[in-house]
Write an enzyme that holds these catalytic residues in place. Structure first.
Site, PDB file in Angstrom:
ATOM      1  N   GLY A 262       0.824  -1.215   0.000  1.00 57.50           N
ATOM      2  CA  GLY A 262       0.000   0.000   0.000  1.00 57.50           C
ATOM      3  C   GLY A 262       0.852   1.256   0.000  1.00 57.50           C
TER       4      GLY A 262
ATOM      5  CD  GLN B   8     -12.497  -0.813  -1.712  1.00 57.14           C
ATOM      6  OE1 GLN B   8     -12.159   0.394  -1.722  1.00 57.14           O
ATOM      7  NE2 GLN B   8     -13.583  -1.195  -1.078  1.00 57.14           N
TER       8      GLN B   8
ATOM      9  CB  SER C 186     -10.356  -0.102  10.091  1.00 58.52           C
ATOM     10  OG  SER C 186     -11.344   0.898  10.014  1.00 58.52           O
TER      11      SER C 186
ATOM     12  CD  GLU D 138     -16.176   2.478   9.095  1.00 61.16           C
ATOM     13  OE1 GLU D 138     -17.107   1.870   8.567  1.00 61.16           O
ATOM     14  OE2 GLU D 138     -16.334   3.551   9.705  1.00 61.16           O
TER      15      GLU D 138
ATOM     16  CE1 TYR E 258     -11.339  -0.931   4.545  1.00 62.66           C
ATOM     17  CE2 TYR E 258     -12.603  -0.088   6.396  1.00 62.66           C
ATOM     18  CZ  TYR E 258     -11.389  -0.249   5.747  1.00 62.66           C
ATOM     19  OH  TYR E 258     -10.236   0.254   6.299  1.00 62.66           O
TER      20      TYR E 258
HETATM   21  P1  NAP Z   1      -5.376   4.235   0.605  1.00 63.40           P
HETATM   22  O1  NAP Z   1      -4.851   5.617   0.456  1.00 63.40           O
HETATM   23  O2  NAP Z   1      -6.674   3.871  -0.025  1.00 63.40           O
HETATM   24  O3  NAP Z   1      -4.242   3.227   0.056  1.00 63.40           O
HETATM   25  C1  NAP Z   1      -4.516   1.870  -0.175  1.00 63.40           C
HETATM   26  C2  NAP Z   1      -3.289   1.233  -0.778  1.00 63.40           C
HETATM   27  O4  NAP Z   1      -3.557  -0.167  -1.003  1.00 63.40           O
HETATM   28  C3  NAP Z   1      -2.877   1.806  -2.145  1.00 63.40           C
HETATM   29  O5  NAP Z   1      -1.478   1.882  -2.196  1.00 63.40           O
HETATM   30  C4  NAP Z   1      -3.387   0.756  -3.114  1.00 63.40           C
HETATM   31  O6  NAP Z   1      -2.666   0.689  -4.323  1.00 63.40           O
HETATM   32  C5  NAP Z   1      -3.117  -0.495  -2.307  1.00 63.40           C
HETATM   33  N1  NAP Z   1      -3.831  -1.666  -2.819  1.00 63.40           N
HETATM   34  C6  NAP Z   1      -5.157  -1.823  -2.989  1.00 63.40           C
HETATM   35  N2  NAP Z   1      -5.430  -3.027  -3.513  1.00 63.40           N
HETATM   36  C7  NAP Z   1      -4.233  -3.650  -3.690  1.00 63.40           C
HETATM   37  C8  NAP Z   1      -3.851  -4.922  -4.190  1.00 63.40           C
HETATM   38  N3  NAP Z   1      -4.762  -5.800  -4.631  1.00 63.40           N
HETATM   39  N4  NAP Z   1      -2.525  -5.239  -4.199  1.00 63.40           N
HETATM   40  C9  NAP Z   1      -1.602  -4.349  -3.765  1.00 63.40           C
HETATM   41  N5  NAP Z   1      -1.908  -3.119  -3.299  1.00 63.40           N
HETATM   42  C10 NAP Z   1      -3.213  -2.788  -3.247  1.00 63.40           C
HETATM   43  O7  NAP Z   1      -5.484   3.837   2.164  1.00 63.40           O
HETATM   44  P2  NAP Z   1      -4.843   4.562   3.460  1.00 63.40           P
HETATM   45  O8  NAP Z   1      -5.774   5.612   3.913  1.00 63.40           O
HETATM   46  O9  NAP Z   1      -3.430   4.868   3.177  1.00 63.40           O
HETATM   47  O10 NAP Z   1      -4.956   3.390   4.534  1.00 63.40           O
HETATM   48  C11 NAP Z   1      -3.912   2.433   4.714  1.00 63.40           C
HETATM   49  C12 NAP Z   1      -4.491   1.186   5.360  1.00 63.40           C
HETATM   50  O11 NAP Z   1      -5.061   1.521   6.617  1.00 63.40           O
HETATM   51  C13 NAP Z   1      -5.606   0.505   4.580  1.00 63.40           C
HETATM   52  O12 NAP Z   1      -5.517  -0.881   4.827  1.00 63.40           O
HETATM   53  C14 NAP Z   1      -6.879   1.060   5.198  1.00 63.40           C
HETATM   54  O13 NAP Z   1      -7.946   0.165   4.976  1.00 63.40           O
HETATM   55  C15 NAP Z   1      -6.451   1.162   6.632  1.00 63.40           C
HETATM   56  N6  NAP Z   1      -7.097   2.192   7.449  1.00 63.40           N
HETATM   57  C16 NAP Z   1      -7.147   3.472   7.026  1.00 63.40           C
HETATM   58  C17 NAP Z   1      -7.679   4.440   7.857  1.00 63.40           C
HETATM   59  C18 NAP Z   1      -7.722   5.885   7.452  1.00 63.40           C
HETATM   60  O14 NAP Z   1      -8.449   6.662   8.101  1.00 63.40           O
HETATM   61  N7  NAP Z   1      -6.946   6.310   6.468  1.00 63.40           N
HETATM   62  C19 NAP Z   1      -8.155   4.081   9.138  1.00 63.40           C
HETATM   63  C20 NAP Z   1      -8.059   2.757   9.529  1.00 63.40           C
HETATM   64  C21 NAP Z   1      -7.513   1.820   8.699  1.00 63.40           C
HETATM   65  P3  NAP Z   1      -3.110   1.565  -5.629  1.00 63.40           P
HETATM   66  O15 NAP Z   1      -2.491   2.906  -5.425  1.00 63.40           O
HETATM   67  O16 NAP Z   1      -2.519   0.779  -6.744  1.00 63.40           O
HETATM   68  O17 NAP Z   1      -4.616   1.608  -5.632  1.00 63.40           O
HETATM   69  O1  F7E Z   2     -16.765   8.927   5.512  1.00 63.94           O
HETATM   70  C1  F7E Z   2     -20.046  10.597   5.685  1.00 63.94           C
HETATM   71  C2  F7E Z   2     -20.032   9.093   5.567  1.00 63.94           C
HETATM   72  O2  F7E Z   2     -15.644   7.964   3.506  1.00 63.94           O
HETATM   73  C3  F7E Z   2     -16.873   9.540   6.769  1.00 63.94           C
HETATM   74  C4  F7E Z   2     -11.682   4.960   5.599  1.00 63.94           C
HETATM   75  O3  F7E Z   2     -10.355   5.416   5.646  1.00 63.94           O
HETATM   76  O4  F7E Z   2     -12.060   5.632   7.866  1.00 63.94           O
HETATM   77  C5  F7E Z   2     -12.538   5.785   6.544  1.00 63.94           C
HETATM   78  O5  F7E Z   2     -13.883   5.350   6.435  1.00 63.94           O
HETATM   79  C6  F7E Z   2     -18.326   9.878   7.075  1.00 63.94           C
HETATM   80  C7  F7E Z   2     -19.308   8.726   6.862  1.00 63.94           C
HETATM   81  O6  F7E Z   2     -14.633   7.638   5.817  1.00 63.94           O
HETATM   82  C8  F7E Z   2     -20.146  11.942   2.329  1.00 63.94           C
HETATM   83  O7  F7E Z   2     -21.350   8.575   5.456  1.00 63.94           O
HETATM   84  C9  F7E Z   2     -21.238  12.230   4.181  1.00 63.94           C
HETATM   85  O8  F7E Z   2     -20.228   8.683   7.919  1.00 63.94           O
HETATM   86  O9  F7E Z   2     -14.495   9.827   4.764  1.00 63.94           O
HETATM   87  P1  F7E Z   2     -15.343   8.622   4.801  1.00 63.94           P
HETATM   88  P2  F7E Z   2     -15.135   6.325   6.598  1.00 63.94           P
HETATM   89  O10 F7E Z   2     -16.270   5.677   5.918  1.00 63.94           O
HETATM   90  O11 F7E Z   2     -15.318   6.709   8.023  1.00 63.94           O
HETATM   91  C10 F7E Z   2     -12.067   4.294   8.370  1.00 63.94           C
HETATM   92  C11 F7E Z   2     -11.480   4.320   9.763  1.00 63.94           C
HETATM   93  C12 F7E Z   2     -11.416   3.322   7.461  1.00 63.94           C
HETATM   94  O12 F7E Z   2     -10.839   2.329   7.884  1.00 63.94           O
HETATM   95  C13 F7E Z   2     -11.712   3.482   5.999  1.00 63.94           C
HETATM   96  O13 F7E Z   2     -10.732   2.803   5.214  1.00 63.94           O
HETATM   97  O14 F7E Z   2     -18.737  10.907   6.178  1.00 63.94           O
HETATM   98  N1  F7E Z   2     -20.275  11.295   4.414  1.00 63.94           N
HETATM   99  N2  F7E Z   2     -21.176  12.630   2.906  1.00 63.94           N
HETATM  100  C14 F7E Z   2     -19.569  11.106   3.278  1.00 63.94           C
HETATM  101  N3  F7E Z   2     -18.526  10.288   3.015  1.00 63.94           N
HETATM  102  C15 F7E Z   2     -18.015  10.335   1.754  1.00 63.94           C
HETATM  103  N4  F7E Z   2     -16.939   9.562   1.450  1.00 63.94           N
HETATM  104  N5  F7E Z   2     -18.547  11.154   0.789  1.00 63.94           N
HETATM  105  C16 F7E Z   2     -19.616  11.969   1.027  1.00 63.94           C
HETATM  106  O15 F7E Z   2     -20.067  12.678   0.137  1.00 63.94           O
END
Ligand code: NAP
Ligand code: F7E
Length: 324
Positions: free
Chosen positions: A11, A87, A129, A131, A154
């Site tokens: 990632g 994803q 996460s 989530e 997810y």
């Molecule tokens: P992100 O920006 O969506 O990055 C996801 C990464 O995974 C990208 O580099 C993507 O590659 C890669 N990837 C997806 N499918 C793949 C596959 N089949 N094989 C290899 N690589 C693949 O996510 P992030 O926000 O940096 O989050 C990092 C991790 O933490 C994720 O697992 C996410 O679910 C988790 N997480 C995120 C948050 C948050 O708030 N950001 C919170 C809790 C957990 P491409 O660039 O090629 O698409």
């Molecule tokens: O939504 C509301 C939506 O898509 C936040 C991922 O990184 O954090 C992320 O998941 C809130 C939700 O993040 C729109 O319904 C309203 O309640 O930014 P989000 P998420 O779903 O909380 C967790 C920790 C992860 O692990 C996930 O990978 O915002 N909302 N209106 C909207 N959300 C989006 N995307 N777009 C809207 O227009």
């Protein structure tokens, strides 16, 4: 960690992977291998600035392809793997539930299997996460002991990966630690996520480049922190001698409307004149409110968040204004 450690980051092209690779490369004793999947057009925009580093190398593979991971682990023999690939966009998990299960759920197990087979002493960080907590009582705070109630494909895939991490730790003695990270954001956040979408729209509307912002629910609450801080927590977790799971969060929550209000105020506008609610952005099932208790991380890792909600919004809106 030993000298000249080899670290594999899956990632690496994503938000967290890019911050992590950058921070790891600041240590001259670490070589970083970034897993990238084949695409018709490389998407290296977040890692462009580190591509020339001698200690940074891209390796081609896919988290859903176990054979590629076994090959990479056999070749590199990493000391440490951060499994960030997934994803990660919740709405997509309803339209592509099977792909999400493969990438976000099975993908993690592929990493654990590759390590078990090819480099069993390698430490693993698993990106769990908030989530996973899903539906919780109103005003509740979540910690490492809170039960999971996943509300999307997810979240279900993340729960599966999380429980499998614990299972591999307990049955195969692998060193796997899970970071249960609450939402963390930055100017590198994907444009579909709500914070980046709002920050970008506020900046563009203020410059006359966009007229409205379509959103789903404004009344959901999230515990939003800064991605750079959360990546620091990952690094601290991997310095421990025994594996352990940690909640990483700020401990305060805000609504989507709070984020909208503050972003538009930053550019001198009243959001009510520009925001429209659009059913396309409503979810089949919602997580109404999440707020984390990171006491364990504070006590055992010495970790605390450094960026407030207001500073995060300011940083993101300013970045969007600068990029116009
Ligand atoms: P992100 O920006 O969506 O990055 C996801 C990464 O995974 C990208 O580099 C993507 O590659 C890669 N990837 C997806 N499918 C793949 C596959 N089949 N094989 C290899 N690589 C693949 O996510 P992030 O926000 O940096 O989050 C990092 C991790 O933490 C994720 O697992 C996410 O679910 C988790 N997480 C995120 C948050 C948050 O708030 N950001 C919170 C809790 C957990 P491409 O660039 O090629 O698409
Ligand atoms: O939504 C509301 C939506 O898509 C936040 C991922 O990184 O954090 C992320 O998941 C809130 C939700 O993040 C729109 O319904 C309203 O309640 O930014 P989000 P998420 O779903 O909380 C967790 C920790 C992860 O692990 C996930 O990978 O915002 N909302 N209106 C909207 N959300 C989006 N995307 N777009 C809207 O227009």
């Amino acid at each position: 960690m030993t000298q000249s450690a080899r670290v594999l980051v899956t990632g690496v092209t994503g938000q967290d992977g890019s911050f992590l690779a950058e921070k790891l490369l600041a240590d001259h004793n670490i070589s970083v291998y970034g897993l990238v999947r084949r695409s018709s057009n490389p998407n290296y925009s977040r890692i462009q600035h580190i591509l020339e580093y001698e200690r940074f190398q891209l390796v081609e593979g896919d988290i859903t392809d176990l054979s590629s991971l076994i090959q990479i682990c056999s070749d590199i023999k990493p000391d440490l793997i951060y499994n960030l690939a997934s994803q990660s966009f919740v709405p997509t998990s309803w339209t592509q539930p099977l792909f999400t299960a493969q990438a976000t759920g099975i993908g993690a197990v592929n990493v654990f299997e590759a390590v078990r087979i090819a480099c069993p002493t390698c430490k693993i960080y698993q990106a769990s996460s908030s989530e996973m907590f899903g539906l919780q009582p109103e005003n509740a705070i979540q910690n490492e002991d809170t039960s999971f109630y996943p509300r999307s494909p997810y979240a279900c895939a993340k729960v599966f990966a999380h429980q499998m991490a614990i299972n591999y730790r307990e049955s195969h003695n692998l060193f796997i630690s899970c970071g249960i990270l609450f939402n963390h954001e930055s100017e590198r956040r994907g444009q579909q996520f709500v914070t980046r979408k709002i920050a970008r729209a506020a900046a563009r509307i203020s410059k006359g480049l966009q007229s409205t912002l379509s959103l789903g629910r404004l009344d959901t609450y999230r515990d939003w922190g800064f991605a750079g801080d959360y990546v620091d927590a990952m690094i601290l977790m991997m310095r421990l001698n025994t594996p352990e799971d940690f909640v990483i969060a700020t401990g305060s929550k805000h609504s989507v409307q709070d984020f909208v209000d503050y972003s538009f105020r930053m550019v001198g506008l009243d959001w009510k004149e520009f925001v429209v609610q659009d059913p396309r952005f409503m979810r089949p099932a919602e997580v109404p409110s999440l707020c984390g208790d990171a006491s364990r991380a504070r006590e055992r890792l010495g970790w605390t968040p450094t960026v407030s909600f207001e500073s995060l919004v300011e940083r993101m809106v300013e970045s969007e204004l600068n990029s116009i």
